[in-house]
Write an enzyme that holds these catalytic residues in place. Sequence first.
Site, PDB file in Angstrom:
ATOM      1  N   GLY A 119     -24.311   6.804   0.759  1.00 45.52           N
ATOM      2  CA  GLY A 119     -24.687   5.568   0.084  1.00 45.52           C
ATOM      3  C   GLY A 119     -26.135   5.164   0.095  1.00 45.52           C
ATOM      4  O   GLY A 119     -26.518   4.282  -0.680  1.00 45.52           O
TER       5      GLY A 119
ATOM      6  N   GLU B 223     -21.761  11.107   5.056  1.00 49.43           N
ATOM      7  CA  GLU B 223     -21.530  11.886   3.830  1.00 49.43           C
ATOM      8  C   GLU B 223     -22.624  11.623   2.818  1.00 49.43           C
ATOM      9  O   GLU B 223     -22.348  11.225   1.684  1.00 49.43           O
ATOM     10  CB  GLU B 223     -20.200  11.467   3.203  1.00 49.43           C
ATOM     11  CG  GLU B 223     -19.039  11.507   4.148  1.00 49.43           C
ATOM     12  CD  GLU B 223     -17.772  10.944   3.529  1.00 49.43           C
ATOM     13  OE1 GLU B 223     -17.857  10.137   2.567  1.00 49.43           O
ATOM     14  OE2 GLU B 223     -16.702  11.298   3.998  1.00 49.43           O
ATOM     15  N   PRO B 224     -23.887  11.817   3.171  1.00 47.34           N
ATOM     16  CA  PRO B 224     -24.935  11.498   2.216  1.00 47.34           C
ATOM     17  C   PRO B 224     -24.969  12.474   1.043  1.00 47.34           C
ATOM     18  O   PRO B 224     -24.744  13.662   1.209  1.00 47.34           O
ATOM     19  CB  PRO B 224     -26.217  11.637   3.051  1.00 47.34           C
ATOM     20  CG  PRO B 224     -25.862  12.529   4.183  1.00 47.34           C
ATOM     21  CD  PRO B 224     -24.391  12.348   4.440  1.00 47.34           C
ATOM     22  N   GLY B 225     -25.208  11.934  -0.111  1.00 51.83           N
ATOM     23  CA  GLY B 225     -25.414  12.758  -1.300  1.00 51.83           C
ATOM     24  C   GLY B 225     -26.828  12.529  -1.796  1.00 51.83           C
ATOM     25  O   GLY B 225     -27.756  13.302  -1.534  1.00 51.83           O
ATOM     26  N   ARG B 226     -27.009  11.375  -2.440  1.00 49.23           N
ATOM     27  CA  ARG B 226     -28.285  11.043  -3.079  1.00 49.23           C
ATOM     28  C   ARG B 226     -29.481  11.151  -2.130  1.00 49.23           C
ATOM     29  O   ARG B 226     -30.534  11.668  -2.514  1.00 49.23           O
ATOM     30  CB  ARG B 226     -28.178   9.599  -3.591  1.00 49.23           C
ATOM     31  CG  ARG B 226     -29.331   9.104  -4.432  1.00 49.23           C
ATOM     32  CD  ARG B 226     -29.171   7.608  -4.731  1.00 49.23           C
ATOM     33  NE  ARG B 226     -27.809   7.232  -5.007  1.00 49.23           N
ATOM     34  CZ  ARG B 226     -27.256   7.183  -6.218  1.00 49.23           C
ATOM     35  NH1 ARG B 226     -27.988   7.444  -7.278  1.00 49.23           N
ATOM     36  NH2 ARG B 226     -25.996   6.837  -6.383  1.00 49.23           N
TER      37      ARG B 226
ATOM     38  N   CYS C 246     -27.708  12.040 -31.067  1.00 46.99           N
ATOM     39  CA  CYS C 246     -27.423  11.084 -32.138  1.00 46.99           C
ATOM     40  C   CYS C 246     -26.713   9.862 -31.584  1.00 46.99           C
ATOM     41  O   CYS C 246     -25.511   9.660 -31.841  1.00 46.99           O
ATOM     42  CB  CYS C 246     -26.559  11.739 -33.198  1.00 46.99           C
ATOM     43  SG  CYS C 246     -27.279  13.245 -33.798  1.00 46.99           S
TER      44      CYS C 246
ATOM     45  N   TYR D  56     -26.564  13.590  -8.918  1.00 50.56           N
ATOM     46  CA  TYR D  56     -25.837  13.078 -10.082  1.00 50.56           C
ATOM     47  C   TYR D  56     -26.620  13.344 -11.375  1.00 50.56           C
ATOM     48  O   TYR D  56     -26.590  12.543 -12.306  1.00 50.56           O
ATOM     49  CB  TYR D  56     -25.496  11.590  -9.908  1.00 50.56           C
ATOM     50  CG  TYR D  56     -24.862  11.328  -8.565  1.00 50.56           C
ATOM     51  CD1 TYR D  56     -23.584  11.781  -8.297  1.00 50.56           C
ATOM     52  CD2 TYR D  56     -25.564  10.679  -7.544  1.00 50.56           C
ATOM     53  CE1 TYR D  56     -23.010  11.593  -7.040  1.00 50.56           C
ATOM     54  CE2 TYR D  56     -24.992  10.491  -6.291  1.00 50.56           C
ATOM     55  CZ  TYR D  56     -23.713  10.950  -6.043  1.00 50.56           C
ATOM     56  OH  TYR D  56     -23.150  10.765  -4.802  1.00 50.56           O
TER      57      TYR D  56
HETATM   58  N1  LLP Z   1     -18.710   9.635   0.144  1.00 54.93           N
HETATM   59  C1  LLP Z   1     -17.887   9.143  -0.795  1.00 54.93           C
HETATM   60  C2  LLP Z   1     -16.495   8.870  -0.445  1.00 54.93           C
HETATM   61  C3  LLP Z   1     -18.370   8.869  -2.075  1.00 54.93           C
HETATM   62  O1  LLP Z   1     -17.562   8.363  -2.989  1.00 54.93           O
HETATM   63  C4  LLP Z   1     -19.725   9.140  -2.381  1.00 54.93           C
HETATM   64  C5  LLP Z   1     -20.262   8.891  -3.707  1.00 54.93           C
HETATM   65  C6  LLP Z   1     -20.548   9.672  -1.369  1.00 54.93           C
HETATM   66  C7  LLP Z   1     -19.996   9.899  -0.111  1.00 54.93           C
HETATM   67  C8  LLP Z   1     -21.996   9.986  -1.597  1.00 54.93           C
HETATM   68  O2  LLP Z   1     -22.719   8.828  -1.888  1.00 54.93           O
HETATM   69  P1  LLP Z   1     -24.324   8.860  -1.994  1.00 54.93           P
HETATM   70  O3  LLP Z   1     -24.871   9.146  -0.616  1.00 54.93           O
HETATM   71  O4  LLP Z   1     -24.693   9.912  -2.958  1.00 54.93           O
HETATM   72  O5  LLP Z   1     -24.669   7.502  -2.479  1.00 54.93           O
HETATM   73  N2  LLP Z   1     -22.830   8.853 -10.247  1.00 54.93           N
HETATM   74  C9  LLP Z   1     -23.390   7.750  -9.493  1.00 54.93           C
HETATM   75  C10 LLP Z   1     -23.062   7.818  -8.037  1.00 54.93           C
HETATM   76  C11 LLP Z   1     -21.575   7.866  -7.740  1.00 54.93           C
HETATM   77  C12 LLP Z   1     -21.319   7.966  -6.270  1.00 54.93           C
HETATM   78  C13 LLP Z   1     -19.898   8.213  -6.014  1.00 54.93           C
HETATM   79  N3  LLP Z   1     -19.562   8.380  -4.644  1.00 54.93           N
HETATM   80  C14 LLP Z   1     -24.891   7.714  -9.725  1.00 54.93           C
HETATM   81  O6  LLP Z   1     -25.398   8.502 -10.510  1.00 54.93           O
HETATM   82  O7  LLP Z   1     -25.570   6.873  -9.174  1.00 54.93           O
END
Ligand code: LLP
Length: 441
Positions: free
Chosen positions: A239, A275-278, A345, A374
Amino acid sequence: MFTRRDGALYLEGVRLSDLLTAGIPTPFYLYSLGQLRQNYRAYEDAVAGLPATVAFAIKSNHNPTLLSALREMGAGATVVSRHEVEHAIRLGFDPGKMLLHGNGKTRADLHAALSAGTLISADSEFDLVHIEEAARDQKTTAPVLLRVNPDIDPQVHPYISTGLLDSKFGMPGPVIDGLRLRGTLRTLRHVVVRGLHCHLGSTLRRVQPVADAMRVLLPLVERLRADGHPIDTVDLGGGLDIDYNRRGETLAGPVELVAAVRPDLLAARLRLWLEPGRSLSGNAGALIGRVIGVKHNGRRGFVIVDASMAQLIRPSLYNAYHHIELLEEAATGPPLRCDVVGPICESADFLGKDRDLPLPAEGDGVIVYDAGAYGFVMASRYNLNLLPAEYVVDGAAVRLSRRAETYEDFARTFVDREARSAAVIDREAPSAAVIKGRTGP
Ligand code: LLP
């Protein structure tokens, strides 16, 4: 990792306009292994001294080169479908550091996770029952985290807010604490509840909501332990936001996040999962395009580029800001207030609105920053844009990690024989679009 020297933009040791001069077709994604590793190390440092697993949310980026680099550094993988399970296993991730999520996992998703031996989160009572049934079918036991919906507002875009009571995710604290669910848990023979999970949403700029969520989880940990469940883990999701504006803003990072919950974790003898993504992949990636032309409609200036919402949908979908610059600034003219738009378009097809760019020339390279999370994973073939290539920079080296999709790749899944064998455009003479070998109608 991005630096500007004499107007030229470099990523690590690579001058980016050289890639265009070398003839790499645009648009393409470009990643920095150096940045990715630096981001992972920040998490490693933050969790030092705690039993912890940092499981990259691979939904944010599936690139195998990046995933392998994270795996080599010790990362786990958070997955959300059977294909993400397969992808992570294929790339060598340790199933003991993997966790399957989803509010609507199918039997196939569950069987994939159980065969691999990952942890599984249970999002609802029906999900728990499905996990039990799948584990029974496989004659195994599923280690499970219960997903808690703590009813906390993370104050982010509603599409990526997940921890409020009216969101579709998780089970409210009172449900987990309630007799009914605790009764159900007692009946399960193929599920072992190992902990709790909570993910409040994405693009969090403060960690207080996560600390608040911890306060909701702790009494549930005690309650479940009292019921005899071997609770040893709390997973606080991902998050954290990144500095999309690129103005050097100070945002909460992994250190602040972990510091906010460390005393509670130690006191309750809990392993932390994150669980970091971004915050791992976001600023390690960019989308590179070229200027097709510049025009004015009324008082609005438009820079039309060959990258679009088909490669990066975040601006169109969330009105998200991604910083945009020209690769070479020195040779260009006076600033232009403009919208940077793609060729799709649809008026929703923009990458940036009201930007000030030096007036570009046709063919100039453009960078859309912070597209490593993403970005590619949400790309589409809208208007039949084929999926772009992905390149990885490591120091002074650039390598192709995944080639661009071709029309033949796209057509491979056609079942209709006529469509498969129909017209072929003569690639020797693309401008003339000579059609040869037409066998279809
Ligand atoms: N864990 C769970 C259960 C999640 O649902 C998510 C993201 C993450 C971890 C990773 O979150 P992060 O660290 O990346 O914030 N498409 C959207 C973001 C959707 C995120 C969905 N869940 C965007 O482009 O901002």
